[in-house]
Scaffold this active site. Structure first.
Site, mmCIF file in Angstrom:
data_model
loop_
_atom_site.group_PDB
_atom_site.id
_atom_site.type_symbol
_atom_site.label_atom_id
_atom_site.label_comp_id
_atom_site.label_asym_id
_atom_site.label_seq_id
_atom_site.Cartn_x
_atom_site.Cartn_y
_atom_site.Cartn_z
ATOM 1 N N MET A 14 0.815 -1.215 0.000
ATOM 2 C CA MET A 14 0.000 0.000 0.000
ATOM 3 C C MET A 14 0.848 1.263 0.000
ATOM 4 O O MET A 14 0.558 2.221 -0.731
ATOM 5 C CB MET A 14 -0.925 0.013 1.219
ATOM 6 N N ASP A 33 10.699 3.483 5.270
ATOM 7 C CA ASP A 33 10.587 2.086 5.674
ATOM 8 C C ASP A 33 11.819 1.753 6.497
ATOM 9 O O ASP A 33 12.867 2.399 6.358
ATOM 10 C CB ASP A 33 10.508 1.173 4.442
ATOM 11 N N VAL A 90 2.123 0.458 7.929
ATOM 12 C CA VAL A 90 2.966 -0.682 8.353
ATOM 13 C C VAL A 90 2.035 -1.872 8.593
ATOM 14 O O VAL A 90 0.813 -1.721 8.556
ATOM 15 C CB VAL A 90 3.815 -0.334 9.609
ATOM 16 N N GLU A 92 -0.464 -4.880 9.834
ATOM 17 C CA GLU A 92 -1.723 -4.699 10.587
ATOM 18 C C GLU A 92 -1.628 -5.274 12.012
ATOM 19 O O GLU A 92 -2.371 -6.189 12.380
ATOM 20 C CB GLU A 92 -2.849 -5.358 9.761
ATOM 21 N N LYS A 97 1.862 -0.591 15.220
ATOM 22 C CA LYS A 97 1.300 0.708 14.815
ATOM 23 C C LYS A 97 1.435 1.717 15.958
ATOM 24 O O LYS A 97 1.784 2.872 15.733
ATOM 25 C CB LYS A 97 -0.156 0.536 14.373
ATOM 26 N N SER A 119 -6.689 -1.393 8.087
ATOM 27 C CA SER A 119 -7.858 -2.002 7.443
ATOM 28 C C SER A 119 -8.989 -2.206 8.429
ATOM 29 O O SER A 119 -10.157 -2.245 8.038
ATOM 30 C CB SER A 119 -7.487 -3.378 6.878
ATOM 31 N N HIS A 140 -8.150 5.493 5.000
ATOM 32 C CA HIS A 140 -8.059 4.103 4.535
ATOM 33 C C HIS A 140 -8.221 4.000 3.023
ATOM 34 O O HIS A 140 -9.306 4.184 2.481
ATOM 35 C CB HIS A 140 -9.140 3.266 5.253
ATOM 36 N N GLU A 152 -11.729 5.827 2.820
ATOM 37 C CA GLU A 152 -12.570 5.976 4.011
ATOM 38 C C GLU A 152 -11.839 6.894 4.991
ATOM 39 O O GLU A 152 -10.662 6.676 5.303
ATOM 40 C CB GLU A 152 -12.814 4.609 4.676
ATOM 41 N N ASN A 190 -14.329 -3.193 4.459
ATOM 42 C CA ASN A 190 -13.703 -4.461 4.856
ATOM 43 C C ASN A 190 -14.655 -5.395 5.587
ATOM 44 O O ASN A 190 -14.425 -6.603 5.629
ATOM 45 C CB ASN A 190 -12.433 -4.219 5.672
HETATM 46 N N1 LIG Z 1 -2.715 -4.870 1.259
HETATM 47 C C1 LIG Z 1 -3.898 -4.295 1.105
HETATM 48 O O1 LIG Z 1 -4.640 -4.599 0.185
HETATM 49 C C2 LIG Z 1 -4.367 -3.219 2.040
HETATM 50 C C3 LIG Z 1 -5.451 -2.419 1.672
HETATM 51 C C4 LIG Z 1 -5.853 -1.382 2.529
HETATM 52 C C5 LIG Z 1 -5.188 -1.183 3.731
HETATM 53 N N2 LIG Z 1 -4.141 -2.002 4.060
HETATM 54 C C6 LIG Z 1 -3.468 -1.749 5.330
HETATM 55 O O2 LIG Z 1 -2.261 -1.049 5.059
HETATM 56 C C7 LIG Z 1 -1.255 -1.415 6.011
HETATM 57 C C8 LIG Z 1 -0.035 -1.938 5.277
HETATM 58 O O3 LIG Z 1 -0.414 -3.058 4.490
HETATM 59 P P1 LIG Z 1 0.522 -3.572 3.291
HETATM 60 O O4 LIG Z 1 -0.274 -4.597 2.573
HETATM 61 O O5 LIG Z 1 1.092 -2.411 2.552
HETATM 62 O O6 LIG Z 1 1.692 -4.285 4.132
HETATM 63 P P2 LIG Z 1 3.121 -4.795 3.593
HETATM 64 O O7 LIG Z 1 3.484 -5.948 4.454
HETATM 65 O O8 LIG Z 1 3.088 -4.985 2.114
HETATM 66 O O9 LIG Z 1 4.100 -3.551 3.891
HETATM 67 C C9 LIG Z 1 4.377 -3.088 5.180
HETATM 68 C C10 LIG Z 1 5.720 -2.358 5.154
HETATM 69 O O10 LIG Z 1 5.927 -1.739 6.431
HETATM 70 C C11 LIG Z 1 7.308 -1.804 6.723
HETATM 71 N N3 LIG Z 1 7.530 -1.586 8.155
HETATM 72 C C12 LIG Z 1 7.429 -2.482 9.176
HETATM 73 N N4 LIG Z 1 7.703 -1.870 10.348
HETATM 74 C C13 LIG Z 1 7.974 -0.567 10.069
HETATM 75 C C14 LIG Z 1 8.321 0.575 10.852
HETATM 76 N N5 LIG Z 1 8.419 0.481 12.176
HETATM 77 N N6 LIG Z 1 8.537 1.751 10.231
HETATM 78 C C15 LIG Z 1 8.455 1.850 8.882
HETATM 79 N N7 LIG Z 1 8.125 0.798 8.077
HETATM 80 C C16 LIG Z 1 7.873 -0.385 8.658
HETATM 81 C C17 LIG Z 1 7.707 -3.184 6.226
HETATM 82 O O11 LIG Z 1 9.119 -3.270 6.038
HETATM 83 C C18 LIG Z 1 6.922 -3.284 4.922
HETATM 84 O O12 LIG Z 1 7.685 -2.816 3.821
HETATM 85 C C19 LIG Z 1 -1.912 -2.448 6.945
HETATM 86 O O13 LIG Z 1 -2.435 -1.808 8.063
HETATM 87 C C20 LIG Z 1 -3.057 -3.000 6.075
HETATM 88 O O14 LIG Z 1 -4.105 -3.515 6.845
HETATM 89 C C21 LIG Z 1 -3.705 -2.989 3.245
#
Ligand SMILES: NC(=O)c1ccc[n+]([C@@H]2O[C@H](COP(=O)([O-])OP(=O)(O)OC[C@H]3O[C@@H](n4cnc5c(N)ncnc54)[C@H](O)[C@@H]3O)[C@@H](O)[C@H]2O)c1
Length: 284
Positions: A14, A33, A90, A92, A97, A119, A140, A152, A190
């Site tokens: 994301m 990151d 980051v 979920e 968080k 999410s 969101h 959202e 969701n």
């Molecule tokens: N994947 C989806 O379809 C989707 C859709 C909407 C919302 N979300 C939400 O977005 C958030 C991220 O999801 P994602 O799918 O991108 O996850 P992901 O696992 O693809 O990416 C998360 C990233 O966060 C980094 N990270 C971890 N700890 C960290 C820190 N302390 N500081 C900075 N970076 C850090 C990780 O290295 C990783 O690159 C979650 O809360 C998820 O629920 C995801």
């Protein structure tokens, strides 16, 4: 409030797309990151998106380079000091968080807005670990964030109205459609998506169908543009499972996806991002 710079925390599935979307609106953005490899992957993903637009004649080469120059890819927290809005993306997990929110609270100017792309988790719980709960809200996005229009906007228990107004205006500036929704586990989309994903995952196991059979049938009959298993692999199975667990705890068994999803996550088969999920992928 005028937004002069945005930060996106987490350069995964994301975060990379959100940073690209902000840069396309010509707003400077820091993509942070803790993992340098994630930053490299995000940079090449964004470059591919820009190249795609240039190839289709939708953006000139110099404009693409200018948009890329709006993004600072950084593992260094000091890049965040003059940011107006941070969007946390980051994994979920509430504890992670909250740690990120405490760090952002320490580093960002006092009036800066701390937003979460969670999410399903509680915005209020994230806000509670900061010294500025009135300046914390949910923002969101949906996968893929560079294409999906809906955002959202979620108020926590103490969020100021001007924070919600600023996030709605920012959403519009980056060409999204903001919709205010109430804080509850999974918000609106969701709850619907996860309940239907859980149903189709249980159906697959109960009747012994393959992912291909279900996906192909759904696409062939135009029920949805993508099959649910292709979509789950693209979203990330860890995220899908984390959200299903949160919603099961909040609302009960209708969000139980059956045995296959947690088994894949336990085997670290997280979908496209690890090269294996319901389907295998070759990682380029
Ligand atoms: N994947 C989806 O379809 C989707 C859709 C909407 C919302 N979300 C939400 O977005 C958030 C991220 O999801 P994602 O799918 O991108 O996850 P992901 O696992 O693809 O990416 C998360 C990233 O966060 C980094 N990270 C971890 N700890 C960290 C820190 N302390 N500081 C900075 N970076 C850090 C990780 O290295 C990783 O690159 C979650 O809360 C998820 O629920 C995801």
């Amino acid at each position: 409030m005028y937004v002069k710079k945005v930060a996106v925390i987490g350069a995964g599935t994301m975060g990379a797309d959100i940073a690209y979307t902000v840069a396309m609106a010509n707003i400077p953005v820091v993509l942070r990151d803790v993992d340098e490899k994630a930053l490299e992957r995000a940079k090449s993903h964004i470059q591919k998106l820009l190249d795609g637009r240039v190839a289709k004649g939708r953006l000139s080469g110099p404009d693409a380079a200018q948009r890329m120059s709006q993004i600072v890819f950084s593992a260094d927290a000091s890049a965040l000091k003059d940011v107006s809005v941070a969007i946390e993306a980051v994994p979920e997990k509430m504890a992670l968080k909250q740690k990120v929110f405490q760090e952002l609270d320490r580093l960002l100017p006092p009036l800066a807005i701390l937003a979460t792309n969670t999410s399903a988790l509680s915005v209020t719980e994230m806000a509670s670990v900061t010294s500025r709960p009135t300046r914390v809200a949910g923002m969101h996005f949906f996968y893929p964030a560079h294409m999906m229009k809906l955002v959202e906007i979620i108020a926590g228990e103490q969020t100021d109205k001007d924070v919600l107004d600023t996030l709605s205006r920012l959403s519009e500036e980056i060409r999204k459609i903001p919709v205010a929704v109430k804080e509850c586990p999974g918000f609106v989309v969701n709850r619907v998506l996860t309940a239907s994903m859980a149903e189709v995952m249980r159906f697959k196991v109960e009747y012994g169908y393959s992912a291909e059979e279900i996906d192909q049938t759904i696409v062939k009959h135009k029920v949805a543009p993508l099959g649910p298993f292709v979509l789950a692999d693209a979203l990330g199975l860890d995220i899908a499972w984390d959200v299903a667990e949160t919603l099961q705890a909040a609302y009960g068994d209708r969000f139980d996806p059956g045995p296959e999803l947690p088994a894949l996550v336990a085997a670290h088969h997280l979908g496209v991002k690890t090269g294996q999920g319901f389907y295998p992928y070759s990682r380029s």
